[in-house]
Motif scaffolding. Structure first.
Motif, PDB file in Angstrom:
ATOM      1  N   TYR A  92      51.384  35.409  39.585  1.00 35.19           N
ATOM      2  CA  TYR A  92      52.077  34.130  39.710  1.00 35.19           C
ATOM      3  C   TYR A  92      51.208  33.090  40.410  1.00 35.19           C
ATOM      4  CZ  TYR A  92      55.863  37.258  38.465  1.00 35.19           C
ATOM      5  OH  TYR A  92      56.628  38.187  37.816  1.00 35.19           O
ATOM      6  N   THR A  93      50.569  33.459  41.514  1.00 37.66           N
ATOM      7  CA  THR A  93      49.690  32.507  42.194  1.00 37.66           C
ATOM      8  C   THR A  93      48.482  32.173  41.323  1.00 37.66           C
ATOM      9  OG1 THR A  93      48.534  34.302  43.360  1.00 37.66           O
ATOM     10  CG2 THR A  93      50.422  33.312  44.470  1.00 37.66           C
ATOM     11  N   LEU A  94      48.007  33.168  40.570  1.00 44.25           N
ATOM     12  CA  LEU A  94      46.873  32.950  39.677  1.00 44.25           C
ATOM     13  C   LEU A  94      47.268  32.025  38.534  1.00 44.25           C
ATOM     14  CD1 LEU A  94      43.928  33.850  39.374  1.00 44.25           C
ATOM     15  CD2 LEU A  94      44.735  35.859  38.136  1.00 44.25           C
ATOM     16  N   ALA A  95      48.459  32.232  37.972  1.00 44.53           N
ATOM     17  CA  ALA A  95      48.928  31.386  36.867  1.00 44.53           C
ATOM     18  C   ALA A  95      49.072  29.934  37.316  1.00 44.53           C
ATOM     19  CB  ALA A  95      50.254  31.913  36.335  1.00 44.53           C
ATOM     20  N   TRP A  96      49.578  29.731  38.515  1.00 46.20           N
ATOM     21  CA  TRP A  96      49.749  28.364  39.022  1.00 46.20           C
ATOM     22  C   TRP A  96      48.392  27.667  39.124  1.00 46.20           C
ATOM     23  CZ3 TRP A  96      48.273  25.924  43.689  1.00 46.20           C
ATOM     24  CH2 TRP A  96      48.895  24.692  43.944  1.00 46.20           C
ATOM     25  N   SER A  97      47.407  28.366  39.665  1.00 44.34           N
ATOM     26  CA  SER A  97      46.062  27.803  39.799  1.00 44.34           C
ATOM     27  C   SER A  97      45.447  27.524  38.429  1.00 44.34           C
ATOM     28  CB  SER A  97      45.190  28.786  40.584  1.00 44.34           C
ATOM     29  OG  SER A  97      43.857  28.346  40.658  1.00 44.34           O
ATOM     30  N   PHE A  98      45.600  28.468  37.502  1.00 48.56           N
ATOM     31  CA  PHE A  98      45.038  28.322  36.156  1.00 48.56           C
ATOM     32  C   PHE A  98      45.696  27.164  35.412  1.00 48.56           C
ATOM     33  CE2 PHE A  98      44.700  30.594  31.766  1.00 48.56           C
ATOM     34  CZ  PHE A  98      43.687  29.725  31.380  1.00 48.56           C
ATOM     35  N   LEU A  99      47.015  27.057  35.500  1.00 51.67           N
ATOM     36  CA  LEU A  99      47.723  26.005  34.773  1.00 51.67           C
ATOM     37  C   LEU A  99      47.295  24.624  35.256  1.00 51.67           C
ATOM     38  CD1 LEU A  99      49.843  25.249  32.685  1.00 51.67           C
ATOM     39  CD2 LEU A  99      51.596  25.485  34.475  1.00 51.67           C
ATOM     40  N   ARG A 100      47.158  24.452  36.559  1.00 48.83           N
ATOM     41  CA  ARG A 100      46.706  23.163  37.102  1.00 48.83           C
ATOM     42  C   ARG A 100      45.314  22.820  36.577  1.00 48.83           C
ATOM     43  NH1 ARG A 100      46.496  22.686  43.176  1.00 48.83           N
ATOM     44  NH2 ARG A 100      46.320  20.465  42.693  1.00 48.83           N
ATOM     45  N   ALA A 101      44.413  23.792  36.592  1.00 46.06           N
ATOM     46  CA  ALA A 101      43.041  23.542  36.134  1.00 46.06           C
ATOM     47  C   ALA A 101      43.001  23.252  34.638  1.00 46.06           C
ATOM     48  CB  ALA A 101      42.159  24.741  36.469  1.00 46.06           C
ATOM     49  N   ALA A 102      43.799  23.981  33.857  1.00 44.23           N
ATOM     50  CA  ALA A 102      43.810  23.766  32.408  1.00 44.23           C
ATOM     51  C   ALA A 102      44.373  22.392  32.062  1.00 44.23           C
ATOM     52  CB  ALA A 102      44.620  24.865  31.730  1.00 44.23           C
ATOM     53  N   ARG A 103      45.439  22.003  32.720  1.00 41.37           N
ATOM     54  CA  ARG A 103      46.027  20.684  32.453  1.00 41.37           C
ATOM     55  C   ARG A 103      45.085  19.568  32.881  1.00 41.37           C
ATOM     56  NH1 ARG A 103      52.345  22.067  33.964  1.00 41.37           N
ATOM     57  NH2 ARG A 103      53.023  22.407  31.791  1.00 41.37           N
ATOM     58  N   ARG A 104      44.317  19.806  33.947  1.00 42.66           N
ATOM     59  CA  ARG A 104      43.347  18.795  34.380  1.00 42.66           C
ATOM     60  C   ARG A 104      42.266  18.613  33.311  1.00 42.66           C
ATOM     61  NH1 ARG A 104      42.659  20.678  39.033  1.00 42.66           N
ATOM     62  NH2 ARG A 104      40.800  21.961  38.635  1.00 42.66           N
ATOM     63  N   LEU A 105      41.812  19.711  32.705  1.00 41.28           N
ATOM     64  CA  LEU A 105      40.835  19.608  31.626  1.00 41.28           C
ATOM     65  C   LEU A 105      41.405  18.838  30.439  1.00 41.28           C
ATOM     66  CD1 LEU A 105      39.212  23.182  31.516  1.00 41.28           C
ATOM     67  CD2 LEU A 105      38.139  21.054  32.279  1.00 41.28           C
ATOM     68  N   GLN A 106      42.634  19.146  30.086  1.00 42.33           N
ATOM     69  CA  GLN A 106      43.258  18.453  28.964  1.00 42.33           C
ATOM     70  C   GLN A 106      43.377  16.960  29.249  1.00 42.33           C
ATOM     71  OE1 GLN A 106      46.865  20.883  28.617  1.00 42.33           O
ATOM     72  NE2 GLN A 106      46.137  21.629  26.628  1.00 42.33           N
ATOM     73  N   GLY A 124      45.220  38.673  32.637  1.00 39.89           N
ATOM     74  CA  GLY A 124      45.853  38.522  31.339  1.00 39.89           C
ATOM     75  C   GLY A 124      47.311  38.140  31.448  1.00 39.89           C
ATOM     76  N   VAL A 125      48.003  38.678  32.443  1.00 41.45           N
ATOM     77  CA  VAL A 125      49.405  38.330  32.665  1.00 41.45           C
ATOM     78  C   VAL A 125      49.523  36.857  33.040  1.00 41.45           C
ATOM     79  CG1 VAL A 125      51.416  38.760  34.134  1.00 41.45           C
ATOM     80  CG2 VAL A 125      50.058  40.684  33.267  1.00 41.45           C
ATOM     81  N   ALA A 126      48.667  36.400  33.951  1.00 45.84           N
ATOM     82  CA  ALA A 126      48.671  34.983  34.328  1.00 45.84           C
ATOM     83  C   ALA A 126      48.356  34.100  33.126  1.00 45.84           C
ATOM     84  CB  ALA A 126      47.656  34.744  35.449  1.00 45.84           C
ATOM     85  N   ALA A 127      47.394  34.516  32.317  1.00 48.25           N
ATOM     86  CA  ALA A 127      47.024  33.738  31.138  1.00 48.25           C
ATOM     87  C   ALA A 127      48.179  33.644  30.151  1.00 48.25           C
ATOM     88  CB  ALA A 127      45.806  34.355  30.466  1.00 48.25           C
ATOM     89  N   ALA A 128      49.018  34.700  30.076  1.00 41.67           N
ATOM     90  CA  ALA A 128      50.177  34.666  29.179  1.00 41.67           C
ATOM     91  C   ALA A 128      51.175  33.603  29.635  1.00 41.67           C
ATOM     92  CB  ALA A 128      50.835  36.040  29.131  1.00 41.67           C
ATOM     93  N   PHE A 129      51.393  33.487  30.936  1.00 42.55           N
ATOM     94  CA  PHE A 129      52.274  32.430  31.440  1.00 42.55           C
ATOM     95  C   PHE A 129      51.738  31.055  31.033  1.00 42.55           C
ATOM     96  CE2 PHE A 129      53.263  35.418  35.221  1.00 42.55           C
ATOM     97  CZ  PHE A 129      54.318  36.004  34.545  1.00 42.55           C
ATOM     98  N   VAL A 130      50.440  30.858  31.208  1.00 45.32           N
ATOM     99  CA  VAL A 130      49.825  29.562  30.927  1.00 45.32           C
ATOM    100  C   VAL A 130      49.822  29.280  29.423  1.00 45.32           C
ATOM    101  CG1 VAL A 130      47.681  28.235  31.103  1.00 45.32           C
ATOM    102  CG2 VAL A 130      48.448  29.639  33.027  1.00 45.32           C
ATOM    103  N   ALA A 131      49.492  30.280  28.621  1.00 48.70           N
ATOM    104  CA  ALA A 131      49.483  30.091  27.167  1.00 48.70           C
ATOM    105  C   ALA A 131      50.858  29.664  26.662  1.00 48.70           C
ATOM    106  CB  ALA A 131      49.029  31.376  26.478  1.00 48.70           C
ATOM    107  N   LYS A 132      51.897  30.263  27.232  1.00 48.52           N
ATOM    108  CA  LYS A 132      53.250  29.892  26.832  1.00 48.52           C
ATOM    109  C   LYS A 132      53.573  28.465  27.248  1.00 48.52           C
ATOM    110  CE  LYS A 132      58.024  31.548  26.992  1.00 48.52           C
ATOM    111  NZ  LYS A 132      58.924  32.645  27.477  1.00 48.52           N
ATOM    112  N   ALA A 133      53.178  28.092  28.471  1.00 47.29           N
ATOM    113  CA  ALA A 133      53.447  26.738  28.959  1.00 47.29           C
ATOM    114  C   ALA A 133      52.716  25.682  28.141  1.00 47.29           C
ATOM    115  CB  ALA A 133      53.045  26.632  30.434  1.00 47.29           C
TER     116      ALA A 133
END
Length: 401
Positions: A92-106, A124-133
């Motif tokens: 969950y903490t990893l997904a939050w960090s990844f999602l912020r970074a991915a949205r910043r790139l976009q 991979g679990v964190a990436a699944a959360f982000v991929a869905k979002a």
């Protein structure tokens, strides 16, 4: 041109240049094909203090926020790894960090076609959360402990299977891990085995005499190398233990980690300390020197997905003695490659080394064996898989074609 977003906590940095180098190596060969580009998001745990006295966490703290490695732009956002509950909270903490970074790139105009995640849990679990979002297709690569150990715990297993169900495809680095992932409950139709390759230009057998001289190896001594982090599962203690029965054999240990003190004490207790030399963590160019100079590599691990050190040694003409675990029999699959231990014990190491010495391998033949494992097939396999996923997203009826 295929545009990827590669995501993993297992990725090198200026502060930790060997950390997850196998992920970087595969990606570098993929990008070198000229048919894909990638941005890399490689989070590291937040820690307030830099410095070697804080060990691994001190090196995480020294990791730059952004860097360029081999032409690839890499971001290292921080995430919180909570004490005592880190295994459960990390996705969950990893997904939050990844999602912020991915949205910043976009937001900067750096959108991407697909998320390429490495290591199933928590990455991979964190990436699944982000991929869905973000409504992006997702491929997760399983690499070893994430499948052959972590699913023994109920909560991670549940999240791993949920991510496997969501992923468009999964890659394993050997057939044994593919079988295990399917046995856990993953859809067999979505799992592809793509083994790692070896850099045949970097790892080569030339200059063996110079390598032995640089390592100060005695000409009349048979010398082994044991390479890897100094942690329990790598089995360095079994190789040290074997020296008690191999009186005319020396050992080089390349790696760093928390078990170094215990390994040094073991060598002293067994009376073999004079024949064991600890080299510390080495860059790959120095590792090539070790592989080329020694007479055999020993890998006594309890768990391995696909151990890159085996092919690296073989590419330098050096045969191996290895434990029969997971993907290793897929790597050591011919006499010129080396020997598999009859059992994972010090006695098993002794037996495998004695077999190597009784029937010396032709180093040129060992090199030719390694040449069968170039990166081209793996790169093509990734490209074919990624394009098939994107085509299926455009035309759902092709999804199971």
């Amino acid at each position: 041109m295929l545009k990827l977003l590669t995501f993993s906590t297992l990725y090198p940095s200026a502060a930790m240049p060997s950390h997850g180098i196998f992920v970087e190596t595969r990606l570098r060969h993929l990008v070198a094909s000229g048919r894909a580009v990638s941005r890399v998001i490689a989070p590291v745990p937040w820690f307030p203090l830099k410095g070697e006295r804080f060990g691994e966490y001190g090196r995480f703290a020294a990791t730059p926020a952004r860097e360029s490695r081999h032409g690839l732009d890499v971001e290292h956002p921080r995430f919180i790894r909570l004490p005592k509950v880190g295994m459960s909270s990390a996705p969950y903490t990893l997904a939050w960090s990844f999602l912020r970074a991915a949205r910043r790139l976009q937001a900067q105009g750096d959108d991407f076609d697909l998320i390429d995640a490495h290591y199933f849990y928590p990455d991979g679990v964190a990436a699944a959360f982000v991929a869905k979002a973000l409504n992006k297709p997702l491929v997760i690569t399983a690499r070893g402990t994430d499948i052959n150990l972590i699913p023994e715990y109920a909560f991670p297993r549940k999240l791993i299977l949920r991510a496997a169900d969501q992923a468009d495809a999964m890659i394993t680095v050997c057939e044994a891990l593919k079988d295990e992932l399917i046995a856990l409950g993953a859809d067999a139709a979505k799992v592809t085995a793509l083994r790692n390759g070896v850099d045949l230009a970097l790892f080569h057998p030339a200059g063996r005499d110079q390598a032995r001289a640089a390592l100060q190896l005695a000409p009349d001594r048979f010398t082994l190398a044991s390479v890897g982090h100094l942690i329990e599962r790598k089995g360095h203690e079994l190789v040290i233990g074997a020296l008690a029965e191999l009186s005319d054999v020396d050992l080089l240990i390349a790696g760093a980690g928390p078990e170094e003190g215990a390994l040094r004490r073991l060598a002293e207790q067994l009376g073999v300390a004079a024949r064991v030399r600890f080299l510390g963590a080495l860059p790959q160019a120095r590792l090539r020197e070790v592989y080329a100079g020694v007479d055999a590599l020993v890998l006594a691990s309890s768990r391995e997905g696909w151990a890159n050190v085996l092919l690296e040694a073989m590419a330098c003409g050096t045969p191996v003695a290895a434990s029969k675990v997971w993907g290793t029999p897929e790597v050591v699959a011919a006499p010129e490659a080396g020997e598999l231990m009859p059992e994972r014990t010090a006695a098993g190491v002794v037996e495998a080394v004695r077999r190597l010495r009784a029937a010396p391998r032709d180093r040129a033949a060992t090199r030719r064996y390694a040449e069968r494992f170039s990166w081209e097939a793996t790169t093509q396999g990734q490209l074919d898989l990624f394009h098939r996923i994107l085509a299926a997203r455009r035309s759902p009826e092709l999804r199971h074609a």
